[in-house]
Each structure stands twice: as C-alpha cells, then as structure tokens.
Design a protein around this motif. Structure first.
Motif, PDB file in Angstrom:
ATOM      1  N   LYS A 560       0.696  -1.122  -0.070  1.00 30.64           N
ATOM      2  CA  LYS A 560      -0.017   0.120   0.142  1.00 30.64           C
ATOM      3  C   LYS A 560       0.761   1.393  -0.226  1.00 30.64           C
ATOM      4  O   LYS A 560       0.596   2.304  -0.752  1.00 30.64           O
ATOM      5  N   GLU A 561       1.729   1.315   1.122  1.00 32.71           N
ATOM      6  CA  GLU A 561       2.438   2.523   1.157  1.00 32.71           C
ATOM      7  C   GLU A 561       3.758   2.833   0.081  1.00 32.71           C
ATOM      8  O   GLU A 561       3.966   3.858  -0.407  1.00 32.71           O
ATOM      9  N   GLN A 562       4.655   1.901  -0.001  1.00 37.04           N
ATOM     10  CA  GLN A 562       5.862   1.980  -0.924  1.00 37.04           C
ATOM     11  C   GLN A 562       5.595   1.707  -2.438  1.00 37.04           C
ATOM     12  O   GLN A 562       5.926   2.398  -3.283  1.00 37.04           O
ATOM     13  N   PHE A 563       4.572   0.761  -2.826  1.00 37.36           N
ATOM     14  CA  PHE A 563       4.552   0.312  -4.137  1.00 37.36           C
ATOM     15  C   PHE A 563       3.039   0.882  -4.676  1.00 37.36           C
ATOM     16  O   PHE A 563       3.035   0.697  -5.972  1.00 37.36           O
ATOM     17  N   HIS A 564       2.065   1.028  -3.965  1.00 38.87           N
ATOM     18  CA  HIS A 564       0.861   1.512  -4.346  1.00 38.87           C
ATOM     19  C   HIS A 564       0.274   0.349  -5.083  1.00 38.87           C
ATOM     20  O   HIS A 564      -0.542   0.803  -5.813  1.00 38.87           O
ATOM     21  N   LYS A 646       7.837   8.606   4.810  1.00 34.51           N
ATOM     22  CA  LYS A 646       7.314   8.808   3.272  1.00 34.51           C
ATOM     23  C   LYS A 646       8.196   9.953   2.600  1.00 34.51           C
ATOM     24  O   LYS A 646       8.647   9.578   1.477  1.00 34.51           O
ATOM     25  N   LEU A 647       8.357  10.956   3.247  1.00 33.73           N
ATOM     26  CA  LEU A 647       9.078  11.978   2.781  1.00 33.73           C
ATOM     27  C   LEU A 647      10.683  11.334   2.598  1.00 33.73           C
ATOM     28  O   LEU A 647      11.414  11.857   1.594  1.00 33.73           O
ATOM     29  N   TYR A 648      11.111  10.576   3.483  1.00 35.68           N
ATOM     30  CA  TYR A 648      12.362  10.077   3.274  1.00 35.68           C
ATOM     31  C   TYR A 648      12.455   9.232   2.002  1.00 35.68           C
ATOM     32  O   TYR A 648      13.492   9.282   1.374  1.00 35.68           O
ATOM     33  N   TYR A 649      11.405   8.272   1.843  1.00 40.92           N
ATOM     34  CA  TYR A 649      11.576   7.623   0.525  1.00 40.92           C
ATOM     35  C   TYR A 649      11.488   8.420  -0.573  1.00 40.92           C
ATOM     36  O   TYR A 649      12.163   8.225  -1.428  1.00 40.92           O
ATOM     37  N   GLN A 650      10.788   9.563  -0.446  1.00 43.59           N
ATOM     38  CA  GLN A 650      10.826  10.590  -1.394  1.00 43.59           C
ATOM     39  C   GLN A 650      12.263  11.184  -2.067  1.00 43.59           C
ATOM     40  O   GLN A 650      12.675  11.537  -3.037  1.00 43.59           O
ATOM     41  N   TYR A 651      12.831  11.272  -0.826  1.00 45.81           N
ATOM     42  CA  TYR A 651      14.287  11.704  -0.889  1.00 45.81           C
ATOM     43  C   TYR A 651      15.328  10.647  -1.485  1.00 45.81           C
ATOM     44  O   TYR A 651      16.048  11.069  -2.327  1.00 45.81           O
ATOM     45  N   LYS A 652      14.804   9.611  -1.108  1.00 43.70           N
ATOM     46  CA  LYS A 652      15.816   8.351  -1.907  1.00 43.70           C
ATOM     47  C   LYS A 652      15.561   8.514  -3.263  1.00 43.70           C
ATOM     48  O   LYS A 652      16.395   8.046  -3.960  1.00 43.70           O
ATOM     49  N   ASP A 653      14.169   8.738  -3.665  1.00 40.06           N
ATOM     50  CA  ASP A 653      13.788   8.768  -5.072  1.00 40.06           C
ATOM     51  C   ASP A 653      14.236  10.129  -5.854  1.00 40.06           C
ATOM     52  O   ASP A 653      13.935  10.143  -7.150  1.00 40.06           O
ATOM     53  N   GLU A 654      15.250  10.750  -5.124  1.00 46.67           N
ATOM     54  CA  GLU A 654      15.688  12.183  -5.842  1.00 46.67           C
ATOM     55  C   GLU A 654      14.335  13.173  -6.095  1.00 46.67           C
ATOM     56  O   GLU A 654      14.822  13.920  -7.136  1.00 46.67           O
ATOM     57  N   ASP A 655      13.606  13.043  -5.509  1.00 44.52           N
ATOM     58  CA  ASP A 655      12.246  14.153  -5.770  1.00 44.52           C
ATOM     59  C   ASP A 655      12.646  15.340  -4.652  1.00 44.52           C
ATOM     60  O   ASP A 655      11.738  15.625  -3.812  1.00 44.52           O
ATOM     61  N   TYR A 656      13.658  15.866  -4.911  1.00 44.97           N
ATOM     62  CA  TYR A 656      14.353  17.052  -4.058  1.00 44.97           C
ATOM     63  C   TYR A 656      13.279  18.087  -3.768  1.00 44.97           C
ATOM     64  O   TYR A 656      13.145  18.738  -2.914  1.00 44.97           O
ATOM     65  N   GLU A 657      12.611  18.581  -5.096  1.00 44.64           N
ATOM     66  CA  GLU A 657      11.727  19.832  -4.670  1.00 44.64           C
ATOM     67  C   GLU A 657      10.410  19.446  -4.087  1.00 44.64           C
ATOM     68  O   GLU A 657      10.168  20.120  -3.045  1.00 44.64           O
ATOM     69  N   ALA A 658       9.976  18.212  -4.142  1.00 43.54           N
ATOM     70  CA  ALA A 658       8.751  17.795  -3.782  1.00 43.54           C
ATOM     71  C   ALA A 658       8.947  17.621  -1.918  1.00 43.54           C
ATOM     72  O   ALA A 658       8.247  17.936  -0.958  1.00 43.54           O
ATOM     73  N   VAL A 659      10.330  17.246  -1.906  1.00 41.10           N
ATOM     74  CA  VAL A 659      10.852  17.044  -0.370  1.00 41.10           C
ATOM     75  C   VAL A 659      10.906  18.355   0.354  1.00 41.10           C
ATOM     76  O   VAL A 659      10.554  18.532   1.673  1.00 41.10           O
TER      77      VAL A 659
END
Length: 727
Positions: A560-564, A646-659
C-alpha cells in the motif's frame, strides 16, 4: 664467349655500385633510390600500415548507444610526457610500418645542398607520422608531419599531410589550431575530392572537441556529399543520423540512416545498426508497425545472427507499449543471443525487471535487477543508483513473501490428519527421487544444469558453454533462493551450522527443528524424518501463526505505502482477517482496507468504516475516521513519523523539490514537536542535492543554530565542519 659475358656483368655491377651512392646528384642515382624506396621499403611499410588498420578496425568495438566517434580510434589517456599511458594495444604492424619508414629515410635519403633529391622521402615521413598516430604516440607523429610541412612545402602529399597534422592536433587537445589550419587549406580551389572529403571529416572531428554541433553537422554533410571513401562515408552518415536524433530532428535522422542503407559497399555493421536506429525513430503507430515488420524480417535473415541481440531488444522496445507479454519474449530472446555483458544487456534485464515489477511479481523482478548489478561496469550512474534503491526496497517484500509461503505450508501440513501427512511426504520423497534421477541422467550425458538451453530464464552468455556462474540472471535467482533457505550467512567455515543462522522457516516440507537446514543424505528419503519435524504443541503452532500474521500485515502495508499496489495490499490484508488475528492487527488492517477502498472509490470502504466505528468506537482509528484532521501517534498512518518516513522515501527517489515543499509544510504543522529537527535536517540534505554545497552549508548552519541540543543539530554541526574543508 665467357669473356664477352663477363664484360656486361662487370659493367652492371659497376653501375649498381655507383648508383647506390646517396651523395651524387645524378639521374641514375636519383632514379635508383626513388624506385628502391617506392617499390621496396615504402611499399612494404604501406602494406604493414594497411594490415594494422584492418586489425584495428576489426578489434574496435563501437558502443551504438552513444554517438560514435568520427574516427574509430580509442584513446583513453593523452600520450604526453609525464602522464601514465594505458597499456599499448595497437597492432604490431604499425611498429613495422614505422620501421620501414625510418629505413627508407636512413638508406635512401639524398639530401644534397640542403635539398632532398629523392622524391619519395616526403612519403616516407608521412608514413612515419601515420604509423605513430595509430600507435597513439601523437607528439612524435606531429613531429613527423611538421617536418614534411617545413622541409617539403611543394610535395605532392602536402595537403594530405596538413590534414594529418590537424587530426593530430585534435588528439593533442588543440582543436582550435586544427580548425585554423584546415580553414587555410579550404581556401585552395583546386583540391582533389578525396582531400576535400578527408579535410571535412577532420575538421568535423575538431568541432566535436569544441562542442560545436552545428559546424560538426555542416562538415559531415559536406564530407558525405563527396563519398570517395565508402567506409568513412558510412560512419559519417551514421554519426549524422545520431546527431539529428540528439537534436530531435527525426526526419533528418531518418534521411541520414536511409542514405547509409542505400550506400553501396558500406560495411554491413553500419547498415544493420542504421536499420535499428530507424526503428528507434518510429513515432506513430503506423511507423511502429512498419518498423516491427522490418525488424522481424531482419531477424529471419541468417546473415544477421551476430546482431540478433540488438534486433530482438529493439523489437521488444517497440512491442512494449501495446503488448508486454510479446515484448517479454523479445527481451528474453535478446538476452539469449547476447554474447557479452554490455549496456544493451543491462537495458534488457531492466526492461524485464520493470515488466515483472509492474505486474507485482517482485521475486522475478528482483532477480533481473540483481542481474544488472552483477554485470554493470559503472555503478555510480543515476540509472544504476535508482535500480539499487528499487532492488533494496524489494528486500522486505521478498523476505515477508518467503515467510508467508513457508508458514502457510507448515500450517497446511499441521492441519492434515496423520494419514494425510504421511501421504503428503511420501509423494514428496517420490518426487525428490525422480528429480535426482533426472539430474543424474543429465550429468551422465554431460548436459548438467542447463542442458535444455531453452528455459526462458536461462539467458546466459555463451562464453565457456552454459555454466551456472556465466549466467548473471541465473546467479540472481540462485542468490535469492540461497538467502531464502539459508538466511544471510558470512563467508566462513561450517556456515551451515544452525546456530549461526537467523530464525528462518524452512521451505515447504520441513519444520522448525534446531538443525532443519542440514539434511543428511540418509534422512532425506526417510518418511519419519519429516513426520517428526511437524510442529505438534499448541505453543509451537501459535508462534508460527503469529509470525505468519505479522508477515501478512507488513506485506499489506508495504504494497500500500511503498508500491501503491492496492489490489495486492487488499489481498494480503483481507486474507489476514480470515486468520482471526489479534486485535492489535485486526483493527489497523481494517483501517488500512478502509483507506484503500476509499481511495479506489469502492463501496467496501463504508463496510470497513462502519465496522470500525461500531465495534471499536473508542479506538484512535475510529476517532481518525470521524475527524480526519486528527494527528495520531507514532505508529499511525498519518502520524508525523509516518509522514517523515514517506518523505524520506521521496528523498531517496531524488524528488528533492517535493521533499523541500513537504518538509516546509510539515515544519509549520508540527511546530514545537520533537520531530521538527528531523524534517529540518532532511530538508537541508534535499537543498544540498538540489542547489549544491554552498546552499547545503547554509541550510545545515540553520539546523545547527536553531536546534543545537538535538541529535540533528549536532549532526548538522559536524557536517558543516567537514564542508568547510571543501569550500
């Protein structure tokens, strides 16, 4: 008669001896040394140079995933004094050509009154420069070319020498001087076509070094208009097609590739790759249909066997949008025909991994990602880092899936009657014997593990047959299977001893004995060995159920959370509820099912909502349903901790603007709470990744100054000290 014969012979010997002198400017001397140079020493040198060039071109491997260099000569290190050079892999024929050129100068040069009387010596110096150039000794090569230009300004090959001088200047990282020299050459109006072609090609090389794409394209087009040298023309056309691709000028790119396909006497390797590049340029469905038909036709051609890996890969890439099952087959065929690890093989593994990942077949996807990591040469690219993160995210999934599979198997056996258990393991032993007999037959016939060669997952290399460890994908599957059965084991003696492993429920047929992973050969066919391992006490069975239920719940959250993957999450959570889990799992499982169905706009959301509010009215989940803005505690979905995760996973995915944006809103929302420094530090790292070291330092300073007594503030201060040394 004898006397009359001796007289002419003697005269001939005298003439030869006299003509051998390089100090006399006589017709006989000039003619003798000119002929001896041209048809003896120089001829052999040119033959050696041509052999070396042939060998060089045969050994040179182009990377068609990058824009090809105009000249196929790999230079890893600049050949300058004081700079360590790579091991010399140049064909030895170039040394022979240089030797012949030097010999021609030493034995046949007629430098009389500061003027060279042998008209072949300038050719010898040109040959000397070429041999040194192809041996990647550019400074000595430049000396040879400069000597010709300085001492033989009226030589027949003076224009060709100017071109070679310019090419050498490019190799010595002086393209600006090369461009100036060639522009001077273009001012001569009576240049021969072959000289014009070579000059345009050389100046295009110089413009590559200066990143002047427009000028590079202009001069390559000028060169292909002449087309005297078919091999170089073919390469120039291919580079033109790639450059137009880079500029998104697809029509121009297709024109260049089609000219190459129509070019007579062009090397076939360029033609087949031009056809593949044209297929890459297909944009509309109609163009893709034509491209697919063309690729299938070329795949059937026996002459294209060396290129099947590239043809199948491009075919799969075109098929992917419309039918991923057919594309999967094409990608596997590409791997099956791939002889060596290369970038294209990585892309084929990645495409298959993505297909299986999107189908939520994470075990197979993980094996394909492992295969990429096993063969990649550059582990620091953004693509490989992304694959590593994706693969690492699968670790929990694979672990919990293994636990659910094994615990379900054990509990299924536990639920059987004694007779059913005996029948179950009797069948298992029979299957085991049959499998081992088949394996032994393969070994006896010399076909070993991968004798069939037709397994869709056996896409191995062909170096040294089909041995297990030559197949990165098979190694990937094997690695996962090993970890699933044995756990994470260090490389040491007696690694199989059970007290060295993590708790690991064994694969389907075994139970939880102290040494379940070590089965003696005398025991594996013993029915009682398996029956005695079946858990029988309520305590054992309940502990297995607890492990199983926890694994199902964790899988539901991960999907649910990581892979939707909401359908997979529903499957795991609803199956968990059929096991009558404890309330600690029942209630959050129902809440997550409510949230999933609410997102999917499914009416079952109301069912779970009513169940929670009615049966658990005082629970925090019921309160959150009634008041969605309520902030829950650490383990709840909308808690600050979960949002940070969740925000940390976004950081790992290099979505820096969203973070950065989400961190700002969270800092405002949770002002005064202990988690705020965590958001501040994560935001600082995102700023550093996005805006560079200076911005990173300023952001860290802010954290260190405003939260000096927290762990995050101390970490920020330590990092600032490290950055000061760099800045």
């Amino acid at each position: 008669m004898k006397i009359s014969f001796k007289i002419p012979v003697s005269l001939l010997i005298i003439l030869v001896v006299v003509s051998c002198s390089t100090k006399k400017d006589a017709f006989l001397n000039r003619t003798y040394h000119s002929v001896a140079t041209k048809y003896n020493v120089l001829y052999n040198g040119k033959v050696a140079l041509q052999k070396g060039l042939t060998e060089l071109n045969q050994n040179y491997k182009d990377d068609y995933w990058k824009i090809l260099p105009i000249e196929p000569l790999k230079v890893d290190e600049l050949a300058l004094p004081g700079i360590q050079q790579d091991a010399d892999t140049s064909p030895k024929e170039f040394d022979k050509a240089e030797e012949k050129a030097v010999k021609a100068v030493q034995k046949h040069s007629m430098l009389i009154a500061r003027r060279e009387r042998n008209n072949q010596i300038d050719d010898a110096y040109l040959l000397l420069g070429k041999a040194r150039y192809y041996s990647k000794r550019f400074v000595p090569a430049l000396e040879a070319f400069n000597f010709v230009l300085l001492n033989y300004p009226n030589a027949n090959l003076i224009n060709e020498t100017k071109i070679w001088q310019a090419k050498t200047l490019v190799r010595l990282q002086n393209p600006e001087q090369a461009i100036d020299n060639l522009k001077m050459l273009f001012k001569y109006k009576d240049l021969k076509d072959n000289i014009k072609e070579e000059a345009h090609t050389a100046i295009a090389m110089a413009y590559v070094a200066t990143d002047s794409l427009k000028q590079e394209i202009f001069h390559l087009n000028k060169a292909v208009e002449i087309a005297e040298n078919k091999e170089q023309t073919a390469r120039n056309l291919f580079v033109l097609g790639q450059l137009y691709q880079q500029k998104k000028e697809i029509d121009s790119s297709n024109i260049a590739f089609q000219k190459l396909l129509d070019l007579k006497k062009a090397p076939y390797k360029y033609k087949i790759h031009a056809a593949i590049e044209k297929a890459k340029n297909a944009r509309t469905n109609e163009e893709k249909t034509v491209a697919i038909a063309n690729l299938k036709k070329r795949i059937k051609d026996r002459d294209n066997r060396p290129y099947l890996d590239a043809l199948y890969y491009q075919l799969g890439d075109l098929q992917l949008a419309s039918n991923d099952s057919i594309a999967t087959s094409s990608f596997k065929n590409s791997l099956a025909n791939s002889k060596t690890p290369n970038f294209q093989k990585e892309l084929a593994y990645q495409a298959l991994g993505t297909i299986y990942f999107n189908k939520a077949n994470y075990v197979t996807a993980g094996a394909y990602y492992d295969s990429i990591l096993a063969i990649t040469k550059n582990t620091n690219t953004k693509r490989i880092r992304s694959i590593k993160r994706k693969r690492n995210n699968l670790n929990e999934v694979l672990s919990y899936e293994s636990i659910t599979k094994n615990t379900d198997s054990i509990l299924n056996v536990v639920a059987m009657s004694k007779q059913e258990q005996a029948d179950y393991y009797t069948n298992y032993i029979d299957e085991l014997k049959k499998a081992e007999e088949q394996q032994q037959q393969k070994l006896n016939t010399g076909n070993a593990l991968f004798a069939s060669g037709g397994d869709s997952n056996n896409n191995g290399n062909n170096n040294s047959g089909k041995w297990y460890f030559y197949n990165p994908q098979t190694v990937g599957f094997g690695s996962q299977e090993f970890k699933k059965i044995w756990g994470n084991r260090p490389l040491e003696d007696n690694w199989r001893l059970s007290d060295k492993t993590q708790i690991n429920l064994n694969n389907t047929k075994a139970s939880n004995t102290k040494d379940q992973n070590v089965v003696k050969s005398s025991e594996k066919y013993d029915l009682n060995f398996y029956l005695n391992q079946i858990p029988s006490s309520k305590k054992q069975i309940d502990s297995i159920k607890v492990v199983r239920n926890d694994a199902y719940y964790k899988l539901g959250l991960i999907y649910k959370e990581q892979f939707h993957e909401y359908n997979l999450a529903v499957n795991k959570l609803e199956k968990l509820l059929t096991f009558n889990p404890s309330k600690d799992l029942e209630l959050p499982a129902k809440f997550h099912l409510y949230k999933i169905y609410e997102k999917l706009k499914n009416s079952k959301a109301d069912t779970y909502k009513n169940n929670i509010v009615t049966n658990f009215p005082d629970s925090k989940y019921a309160k959150l349903i009634i008041n969605p803005k309520l902030v829950l505690k650490e383990n709840d979905e909308n808690s600050p901790e979960k949002i940070y995760e969740k925000l940390y996973y976004q950081y790992k995915d290099e979505d820096y603007e969203a973070v950065i944006k989400k961190a700002d809103s969270s800092i405002s929302l949770y002002e005064g709470k202990a988690i705020v420094p965590k958001f501040e530090l994560l935001k600082a790292y995102a700023i550093g990744k996005k805006d560079g070291l200076q911005a990173f330092k300023e952001a860290l300073n802010f954290v260190a100054m405003n939260y000096p007594n927290t762990n995050e503030g101390k970490k920020a201060l330590a990092m600032v000290k490290k950055l000061k040394a760099k800045l």
